[in-house]
Design a protein around this motif. Sequence first.
Motif, mmCIF file in Angstrom:
data_model
loop_
_atom_site.group_PDB
_atom_site.id
_atom_site.type_symbol
_atom_site.label_atom_id
_atom_site.label_comp_id
_atom_site.label_asym_id
_atom_site.label_seq_id
_atom_site.Cartn_x
_atom_site.Cartn_y
_atom_site.Cartn_z
ATOM 1 N N LEU A 1 -6.743 11.369 5.937
ATOM 2 C CA LEU A 1 -5.697 12.310 6.353
ATOM 3 C C LEU A 1 -5.195 13.134 5.168
ATOM 4 O O LEU A 1 -4.996 14.347 5.279
ATOM 5 N N LYS A 2 -4.986 12.476 4.051
ATOM 6 C CA LYS A 2 -4.535 13.181 2.849
ATOM 7 C C LYS A 2 -5.556 14.240 2.435
ATOM 8 O O LYS A 2 -5.193 15.361 2.055
ATOM 9 N N GLU A 3 -6.815 13.874 2.543
ATOM 10 C CA GLU A 3 -7.884 14.818 2.194
ATOM 11 C C GLU A 3 -7.866 16.036 3.120
ATOM 12 O O GLU A 3 -7.993 17.180 2.675
ATOM 13 N N ILE B 1 -5.675 2.105 5.990
ATOM 14 C CA ILE B 1 -5.648 2.616 4.612
ATOM 15 C C ILE B 1 -6.707 3.699 4.432
ATOM 16 O O ILE B 1 -6.443 4.769 3.867
ATOM 17 N N ASN B 2 -7.907 3.439 4.932
ATOM 18 C CA ASN B 2 -8.982 4.433 4.813
ATOM 19 C C ASN B 2 -8.680 5.687 5.625
ATOM 20 O O ASN B 2 -8.968 6.808 5.192
ATOM 21 N N ALA B 3 -8.094 5.489 6.814
ATOM 22 C CA ALA B 3 -7.729 6.645 7.637
ATOM 23 C C ALA B 3 -6.655 7.481 6.947
ATOM 24 O O ALA B 3 -6.688 8.717 6.995
ATOM 25 N N ASN C 1 -15.841 2.430 9.637
ATOM 26 C CA ASN C 1 -14.847 1.397 9.932
ATOM 27 C C ASN C 1 -13.502 1.941 10.406
ATOM 28 O O ASN C 1 -12.534 1.185 10.506
ATOM 29 N N TYR C 2 -13.423 3.231 10.665
ATOM 30 C CA TYR C 2 -12.165 3.801 11.137
ATOM 31 C C TYR C 2 -12.430 5.152 11.785
ATOM 32 O O TYR C 2 -13.534 5.703 11.702
ATOM 33 N N PHE C 3 -11.387 5.677 12.443
ATOM 34 C CA PHE C 3 -11.480 7.019 13.018
ATOM 35 C C PHE C 3 -10.111 7.677 12.955
ATOM 36 O O PHE C 3 -9.084 7.028 12.755
ATOM 37 N N ILE C 4 -10.099 9.002 13.132
ATOM 38 C CA ILE C 4 -8.861 9.778 13.224
ATOM 39 C C ILE C 4 -9.024 10.782 14.355
ATOM 40 O O ILE C 4 -10.051 11.467 14.433
ATOM 41 N N HIS C 5 -8.030 10.856 15.220
ATOM 42 C CA HIS C 5 -8.045 11.871 16.279
ATOM 43 C C HIS C 5 -6.668 12.526 16.355
ATOM 44 O O HIS C 5 -5.654 11.839 16.496
ATOM 45 N N VAL D 1 0.841 -1.198 0.000
ATOM 46 C CA VAL D 1 0.000 0.000 0.000
ATOM 47 C C VAL D 1 0.877 1.249 0.000
ATOM 48 O O VAL D 1 1.911 1.297 0.678
ATOM 49 N N ASP D 2 0.466 2.243 -0.741
ATOM 50 C CA ASP D 2 1.192 3.512 -0.798
ATOM 51 C C ASP D 2 0.699 4.423 0.327
ATOM 52 O O ASP D 2 -0.422 4.923 0.291
ATOM 53 N N PHE D 3 1.535 4.604 1.342
ATOM 54 C CA PHE D 3 1.189 5.484 2.457
ATOM 55 C C PHE D 3 1.892 6.842 2.337
ATOM 56 O O PHE D 3 2.136 7.512 3.334
ATOM 57 N N SER D 4 2.213 7.234 1.140
ATOM 58 C CA SER D 4 2.916 8.506 0.955
ATOM 59 C C SER D 4 1.931 9.671 0.888
ATOM 60 O O SER D 4 0.720 9.488 0.730
ATOM 61 N N PHE D 5 2.478 10.867 1.010
ATOM 62 C CA PHE D 5 1.740 12.116 0.822
ATOM 63 C C PHE D 5 2.413 12.833 -0.347
ATOM 64 O O PHE D 5 3.570 13.246 -0.236
ATOM 65 N N GLU D 6 1.706 12.971 -1.462
ATOM 66 C CA GLU D 6 2.337 13.454 -2.692
ATOM 67 C C GLU D 6 2.349 14.971 -2.805
ATOM 68 O O GLU D 6 2.681 15.506 -3.861
ATOM 69 N N PHE D 7 2.015 15.671 -1.756
ATOM 70 C CA PHE D 7 1.882 17.119 -1.843
ATOM 71 C C PHE D 7 2.670 17.792 -0.717
ATOM 72 O O PHE D 7 3.085 17.144 0.246
#
Length: 397
Positions: free
Chosen positions: A391-393, A385-387, A329-333, A303-309
């Motif tokens: 995060l990228k968004e 992956i969804n989180a 199915n996930y959360f971010i804090h 899986v690509d966990f990079s940030f392209e920006f």
Amino acid sequence: MPHILFEKNDLIKVPSLKNNIEFDFIAKSYNFTQKERKTEYRIAVKNQNKEFMLSLKPKDENFMIKADKVTRISPVALIKGALNAYVELNNAKVLFSNTNNLIVKEDTVHEYLKDINYFVNDFKTTKEIQIEIGFGSGRHLLHQAKTNPDIQFIGLEIHYPSIEQLLKQLELQNITNVLVVNYDARLFMEFIESNKVGKIFVHFPVPWDKKPHRRIYSDEFVNEALRVLKIGGTLELRTDSRKYFDFSTEVLTKLPKGRITIDINKDLAVSSKYEDRWKKQGKNIYDVTLESWNEDEKIDLNVDFSFEFKIDFSKILTSIPTKSIIEKNYFIHVEELYIIENMENSGLIKITMGNFDRPVTKYLLVKDGFISYYQGNPLPTSSNINAHKKLKEILSK
């Protein structure tokens, strides 16, 4: 854990080197909420090619330095060395230290006890795989492994005394076809290849009658089990709980395809002491077996966990969400923000994310606006992956 208390003074200059230990940067906490917080620091360290952070915070009128919990590593000697090197560089007046007299029991290395990263990155076998979830005393798993020496068994357990007991028996009985992992089975399945497993045993799981959401059986778990099972492979539940039996059969009968077999009080070649006790008490033992009929597509764990920006970190400080983002199915804090001193457009974002039952806490390292996960990427679970996508968004706005 090792720590040092010393009189408050100026921070060290970075980057610095002491006793072959590198101090890369220092990040100062930034209060992005309305709550009052004391200033803390995170100090990035590299010792024997291992990266981690130290936590520096006020303690009364002094400073206390210790390992940062999120990035803590082993052996502890690396942490102790970094703590001592910092106060030497700082010419600090030490008030208390346990870094020289603290006796730390080194972790015993067991050949058959594997970290979850082993299954993500290194696990390969041409043998059929069979998995037991929550092996307890290990009697059933040991019996299966001895009876089937050409099968690769994987035992999952979160109760460490049970793990130690099984590892001891593997050594005493010279059993070499069992791997043991201390991990949540609901997530573990995501790291196993499709159509590779012959049997999955779930014997006497905790019923969780008052907290049914914690049960191992769920739509998601059963679907993952079917993905890893080869055609004709089986998911086998054995329980003394009528409520769990009813619950699991309800989950299984929602499936579009497969064969379900139910047995009551079936005798097995080996039983646990608890099972023997329940039978003497006249309790019924229920077996529910699901047979897989489908072949599933292979999954890709690369899986690509990079940030392209590139980001403007000063804008992140004022715009990042202060409340948890909760999806199905996930959360971010976002836990904390830190500004890296003497480095433009740079900082740390401490986040907890992923699965509700086994979340991961990581630092996002921002250097000159470019983002990466400090100490490496999170495990490639679907929730992580969804989180990451979320995060990228958030960060790219």
